[in-house]
Design a protein around this motif. Structure first.
Motif, PDB file in Angstrom:
ATOM      1  N   TYR A   7       7.296   4.041   7.305  1.00 37.22           N
ATOM      2  CA  TYR A   7       6.387   2.903   7.313  1.00 37.22           C
ATOM      3  C   TYR A   7       7.246   1.666   7.097  1.00 37.22           C
ATOM      4  O   TYR A   7       8.204   1.700   6.329  1.00 37.22           O
ATOM      5  N   ILE A   9       6.599  -2.064   5.648  1.00 40.47           N
ATOM      6  CA  ILE A   9       5.526  -2.833   5.025  1.00 40.47           C
ATOM      7  C   ILE A   9       6.075  -4.015   4.234  1.00 40.47           C
ATOM      8  O   ILE A   9       7.240  -4.046   3.852  1.00 40.47           O
ATOM      9  N   THR A  14       0.539  -3.106   1.012  1.00 39.81           N
ATOM     10  CA  THR A  14       0.621  -1.875   0.227  1.00 39.81           C
ATOM     11  C   THR A  14      -0.706  -1.143   0.171  1.00 39.81           C
ATOM     12  O   THR A  14      -0.749   0.078   0.281  1.00 39.81           O
ATOM     13  N   ALA A  17      -1.183   0.745   3.347  1.00 38.96           N
ATOM     14  CA  ALA A  17      -0.232   1.854   3.402  1.00 38.96           C
ATOM     15  C   ALA A  17      -0.655   2.979   2.462  1.00 38.96           C
ATOM     16  O   ALA A  17      -0.460   4.154   2.774  1.00 38.96           O
ATOM     17  N   SER A  20      -3.257   5.026   4.229  1.00 36.95           N
ATOM     18  CA  SER A  20      -2.602   5.831   5.255  1.00 36.95           C
ATOM     19  C   SER A  20      -1.828   6.989   4.638  1.00 36.95           C
ATOM     20  O   SER A  20      -1.943   8.138   5.080  1.00 36.95           O
ATOM     21  N   PHE A  38       9.387   4.069   2.862  1.00 38.91           N
ATOM     22  CA  PHE A  38       8.793   2.752   2.996  1.00 38.91           C
ATOM     23  C   PHE A  38       9.921   1.736   3.103  1.00 38.91           C
ATOM     24  O   PHE A  38      10.696   1.564   2.167  1.00 38.91           O
ATOM     25  N   ASP A 111       2.271   2.852  11.717  1.00 33.94           N
ATOM     26  CA  ASP A 111       1.882   1.584  11.106  1.00 33.94           C
ATOM     27  C   ASP A 111       1.120   1.844   9.816  1.00 33.94           C
ATOM     28  O   ASP A 111       0.453   2.873   9.660  1.00 33.94           O
ATOM     29  N   SER A 112       1.162   0.888   8.932  1.00 31.54           N
ATOM     30  CA  SER A 112       0.564   1.061   7.608  1.00 31.54           C
ATOM     31  C   SER A 112      -0.955   1.117   7.633  1.00 31.54           C
ATOM     32  O   SER A 112      -1.572   1.540   6.660  1.00 31.54           O
TER      33      SER A 112
END
Length: 134
Positions: A7, A9, A14, A17, A20, A38, A111-112
């Motif tokens: 990810y 971000i 956050t 994310a 997800s 991340f 994608d987040s």
């Protein structure tokens, strides 16, 4: 074998994310091992902990700080036509994954704001042949 999932971000993404990641963990095959990375420049310690807490025995959470040196080639470049006021620098982090993580021949980037509805390992197991992206 570890399935690497990435990810990219910024701190303000956050919460998305986390949703997800929670869906990814919920659907992860207990017989497989995953490392979720991340990529960020500015994650707060609190948000890192929140994301770490969502991991499990077979879904490991790691953080990689994208420093200014890494993004220097694309930062403030007039010929970088993808750059606009409404984009954050984090949209470009995915471009650096092959160079930053050469230990992986294959990886998943999501994608987040993506909800994972099945084991992400199934996507990883997709045969790409000679294609660089799938």
């Amino acid at each position: 074998m570890t399935i690497p999932v990435f990810y990219a971000i910024s701190d303000d993404f956050t919460k998305y994310a986390a949703v997800s990641l929670n869906s990814l963990v919920k659907h992860a095959d207990s017989q497989k091992d995953y490392t979720v990375y991340f990529l960020s420049q500015d994650l707060s310690a609190e948000h890192k902990q929140d994301l770490t807490d969502l991991g499990s025995d077979n879904v490991h959470i790691e953080f990689f700080k994208i420093n200014d040196e890494i993004v220097a080639p694309i930062q403030n470049r007039s010929e970088n036509y993808l750059r606009a006021d409404f984009f954050t620098m984090s949209i470009f982090y995915r471009l650096f994954i092959p160079d930053l993580f050469p230990q992986y021949d294959k990886a998943i980037y999501i994608d987040s704001d993506t909800i994972v509805n099945d084991d992400i390992g199934k996507l990883y197991d997709t045969e790409l042949g000679n294609h660089l992206f799938g």
